[in-house]
Design a protein around this motif. Structure first.
Motif, PDB file in Angstrom:
ATOM      1  N   UNK A  69      -4.457  -7.171  -8.429  1.00 44.14           N
ATOM      2  CA  UNK A  69      -5.050  -5.923  -7.948  1.00 44.14           C
ATOM      3  C   UNK A  69      -3.953  -4.886  -7.758  1.00 44.14           C
ATOM      4  N   UNK A  70      -4.236  -3.670  -8.189  1.00 45.64           N
ATOM      5  CA  UNK A  70      -3.325  -2.545  -7.959  1.00 45.64           C
ATOM      6  C   UNK A  70      -3.670  -1.886  -6.618  1.00 45.64           C
ATOM      7  N   UNK A  71      -2.683  -1.222  -6.007  1.00 46.52           N
ATOM      8  CA  UNK A  71      -2.894  -0.504  -4.746  1.00 46.52           C
ATOM      9  C   UNK A  71      -2.272   0.878  -4.881  1.00 46.52           C
ATOM     10  N   UNK A  72      -3.027   1.912  -4.509  1.00 46.74           N
ATOM     11  CA  UNK A  72      -2.493   3.278  -4.508  1.00 46.74           C
ATOM     12  C   UNK A  72      -2.748   3.930  -3.161  1.00 46.74           C
ATOM     13  N   UNK A  73      -1.896   4.908  -2.828  1.00 51.24           N
ATOM     14  CA  UNK A  73      -2.031   5.642  -1.572  1.00 51.24           C
ATOM     15  C   UNK A  73      -2.127   7.140  -1.799  1.00 51.24           C
ATOM     16  N   UNK A  74      -1.838   7.885  -0.741  1.00 50.63           N
ATOM     17  CA  UNK A  74      -1.883   9.354  -0.809  1.00 50.63           C
ATOM     18  C   UNK A  74      -0.993   9.889   0.300  1.00 50.63           C
ATOM     19  N   UNK A  75      -0.118  10.831  -0.003  1.00 55.09           N
ATOM     20  CA  UNK A  75       0.789  11.559   0.907  1.00 55.09           C
ATOM     21  C   UNK A  75       2.253  11.349   0.561  1.00 55.09           C
ATOM     22  N   UNK A  76       2.640  10.131   0.177  1.00 57.50           N
ATOM     23  CA  UNK A  76       4.032   9.759  -0.084  1.00 57.50           C
ATOM     24  C   UNK A  76       4.895   9.867   1.166  1.00 57.50           C
ATOM     25  N   UNK A  77       4.491   9.154   2.215  1.00 61.49           N
ATOM     26  CA  UNK A  77       5.338   9.022   3.394  1.00 61.49           C
ATOM     27  C   UNK A  77       6.472   8.052   3.071  1.00 61.49           C
ATOM     28  N   UNK A  78       7.575   8.048   3.810  1.00 60.95           N
ATOM     29  CA  UNK A  78       8.704   7.154   3.492  1.00 60.95           C
ATOM     30  C   UNK A  78       8.315   5.684   3.387  1.00 60.95           C
ATOM     31  N   UNK A  79       7.336   5.254   4.170  1.00 57.12           N
ATOM     32  CA  UNK A  79       6.909   3.862   4.165  1.00 57.12           C
ATOM     33  C   UNK A  79       6.407   3.413   2.798  1.00 57.12           C
ATOM     34  N   UNK A  80       5.860   4.344   2.007  1.00 57.21           N
ATOM     35  CA  UNK A  80       5.320   3.975   0.704  1.00 57.21           C
ATOM     36  C   UNK A  80       6.414   3.499  -0.237  1.00 57.21           C
ATOM     37  N   UNK A  81       7.570   4.147  -0.178  1.00 55.22           N
ATOM     38  CA  UNK A  81       8.680   3.749  -1.042  1.00 55.22           C
ATOM     39  C   UNK A  81       9.352   2.476  -0.539  1.00 55.22           C
ATOM     40  N   UNK A  82       9.295   2.224   0.768  1.00 55.71           N
ATOM     41  CA  UNK A  82       9.974   1.074   1.353  1.00 55.71           C
ATOM     42  C   UNK A  82       9.157  -0.210   1.282  1.00 55.71           C
ATOM     43  N   UNK A  83       7.854  -0.090   0.993  1.00 61.29           N
ATOM     44  CA  UNK A  83       7.005  -1.283   0.907  1.00 61.29           C
ATOM     45  C   UNK A  83       7.455  -2.144  -0.276  1.00 61.29           C
ATOM     46  N   UNK A  84       7.073  -3.416  -0.230  1.00 58.63           N
ATOM     47  CA  UNK A  84       7.396  -4.333  -1.329  1.00 58.63           C
ATOM     48  C   UNK A  84       6.096  -4.988  -1.805  1.00 58.63           C
ATOM     49  N   UNK A  85       5.604  -4.626  -2.971  1.00 53.06           N
ATOM     50  CA  UNK A  85       6.163  -3.639  -3.899  1.00 53.06           C
ATOM     51  C   UNK A  85       5.972  -2.204  -3.416  1.00 53.06           C
ATOM     52  N   UNK A  86       6.784  -1.293  -3.981  1.00 47.64           N
ATOM     53  CA  UNK A  86       6.622   0.121  -3.666  1.00 47.64           C
ATOM     54  C   UNK A  86       5.240   0.606  -4.070  1.00 47.64           C
ATOM     55  N   UNK A  87       4.681   1.507  -3.258  1.00 52.44           N
ATOM     56  CA  UNK A  87       3.291   1.918  -3.440  1.00 52.44           C
ATOM     57  C   UNK A  87       3.191   3.198  -4.268  1.00 52.44           C
ATOM     58  N   UNK A  88       2.396   3.132  -5.326  1.00 51.88           N
ATOM     59  CA  UNK A  88       2.054   4.326  -6.095  1.00 51.88           C
ATOM     60  C   UNK A  88       1.228   5.257  -5.218  1.00 51.88           C
ATOM     61  N   UNK A  89       1.556   6.544  -5.224  1.00 54.76           N
ATOM     62  CA  UNK A  89       0.902   7.452  -4.294  1.00 54.76           C
ATOM     63  C   UNK A  89       0.904   8.874  -4.831  1.00 54.76           C
ATOM     64  N   UNK A  90       0.199   9.741  -4.129  1.00 53.84           N
ATOM     65  CA  UNK A  90       0.161  11.174  -4.441  1.00 53.84           C
ATOM     66  C   UNK A  90       1.079  11.892  -3.456  1.00 53.84           C
ATOM     67  N   UNK A  91       2.070  12.565  -3.994  1.00 54.20           N
ATOM     68  CA  UNK A  91       3.040  13.261  -3.128  1.00 54.20           C
ATOM     69  C   UNK A  91       2.533  14.649  -2.768  1.00 54.20           C
ATOM     70  N   UNK A  92       2.469  14.917  -1.484  1.00 50.13           N
ATOM     71  CA  UNK A  92       2.158  16.262  -1.023  1.00 50.13           C
ATOM     72  C   UNK A  92       3.442  17.098  -0.987  1.00 50.13           C
ATOM     73  N   UNK A  93       3.405  18.348  -1.437  1.00 52.92           N
ATOM     74  CA  UNK A  93       4.594  19.208  -1.407  1.00 52.92           C
ATOM     75  C   UNK A  93       4.798  19.784  -0.006  1.00 52.92           C
TER      76      UNK A  93
END
Length: 326
Positions: free
Chosen positions: A259-283
């Protein structure tokens, strides 16, 4: 200071207050004297004279969401560059507390307000009343049209990026883990999922679980949808995605193999998760800059026209949590 700079008291006053033009050489001598003497302006006295406190009130729904500290940081920098200070309040997602904080900030005579409303409908009356008294800009979430200037990410575009990416990686049995209630960001992301997911699978719009924007809900939501064996979990924010990832790992599911997992916002925790989480980065920096510009227009009296609604383009950040299946 007049003696130190060799200028009259009136000239020193004009330079420091910036009320009337003074020659560049004279202004330089006054400022150098002020620096040497350690002079700092009395902001309270200045506020009495100008009827401006140089402060902006900022009301947020939930500072424990890591997205908001990043926004506060960018806003503080942007407003400080304009010579303004920030008074901050956290309403803990409670529209009643939000209204009380708004009243408190107005009683402290802030020049303007920046508000991320807790609820699209229940926050409306307090926000509209405040917007009638001081310049006000809504950020990240809205309260309906005609209330105040607003700036937010394009949530529908962000969700479309996620769904297109999942389709390209061969996912079809997608499921949405979102937030209930009527915060506009939650509603927009949920509606965008429902509108776009049918292209992957006619049953996808009906596969969803709604709770809150939290890690705890992400963990609980997996148990509610796992019997349907989705091949992708589309999460309304990164906190939900982190919780979902934790629960999937407890269940022994392979991410992204099963199963794939995606998020939204791109908070620092998303990059630090294992595996790193695909997400939508808010500017976030652009969000703060646009909000500051909207506020400045109103404060300068150039924004007497209709409210402006600015939507910012999101960016998809692809990480390991949604890698294509072998």
């Amino acid at each position: 200071m007049a003696r130190a700079s060799g200028c009259s008291v009136a000239t020193v006053s004009r330079v420091l207050a910036g009320t009337r033009p003074v020659g560049p050489e004279t202004a330089r001598r006054v400022r150098e004297a002020a620096e040497a003497l350690g002079y700092r302006p009395n902001q309270a006295a200045r506020a009495l004279r100008s009827r401006s406190t140089g402060t902006v009130g900022l009301v947020l729904p939930q500072i424990t969401n890591p997205f908001y500290p990043a926004l506060v940081r960018e806003l503080t920098h942007a407003l400080h560059a304009e010579g303004r200070a920030v008074l901050f309040a956290d309403c803990d997602d409670d529209p009643k507390a939000e209204a009380e904080y708004i009243d408190d900030l107005l009683s402290r005579r802030v020049d303007a307000l920046l508000v991320v409303p807790a609820d699209e409908h229940r926050s409306r009356d307090a926000v509209a009343a405040a917007a009638a008294r001081v310049p006000l800009v809504l950020m990240d979430r809205g309260c309906g049209p005609g209330i105040a200037d607003s700036v937010a990410v394009d949530n529908a575009a962000g969700m479309a990026l996620v769904l297109a990416h999942l389709a390209a990686t061969g996912r079809r049995r997608v499921c949405y883990l979102g937030a209930d209630g009527t915060a506009s960001a939650a509603a927009e992301r949920r509606a965008a999922y429902a509108a776009g997911a049918a292209a992957l699978d006619p049953g996808a719009p009906g596969r969803l679980a709604l709770g809150g924007f939290s890690v705890e809900w992400g963990r609980a939501a997996v148990d509610l949808v796992w019997d349907a064996r989705p091949d992708a979990l589309v999460c309304a924010n990164d906190l939900i995605a982190v919780g979902a990832l934790q629960r999937l790992q407890q269940l022994g599911a392979d991410v992204p193999g099963d199963v794939a997992v995606t998020g939204f916002d791109d908070i620092p925790m998303a990059a630090l998760a294992a595996p790193g989480i695909t997400t939508v980065r808010q500017p976030v920096a652009e969000l703060a800059a646009e909000a500051t510009q909207l506020l400045n227009r109103r404060l300068a009296g150039r924004g007497e026209g209709p409210q402006r609604a600015i939507r910012l383009a999101p960016e998809l950040v692809v990480r390991e949590s949604s890698a294509p299946r072998p």
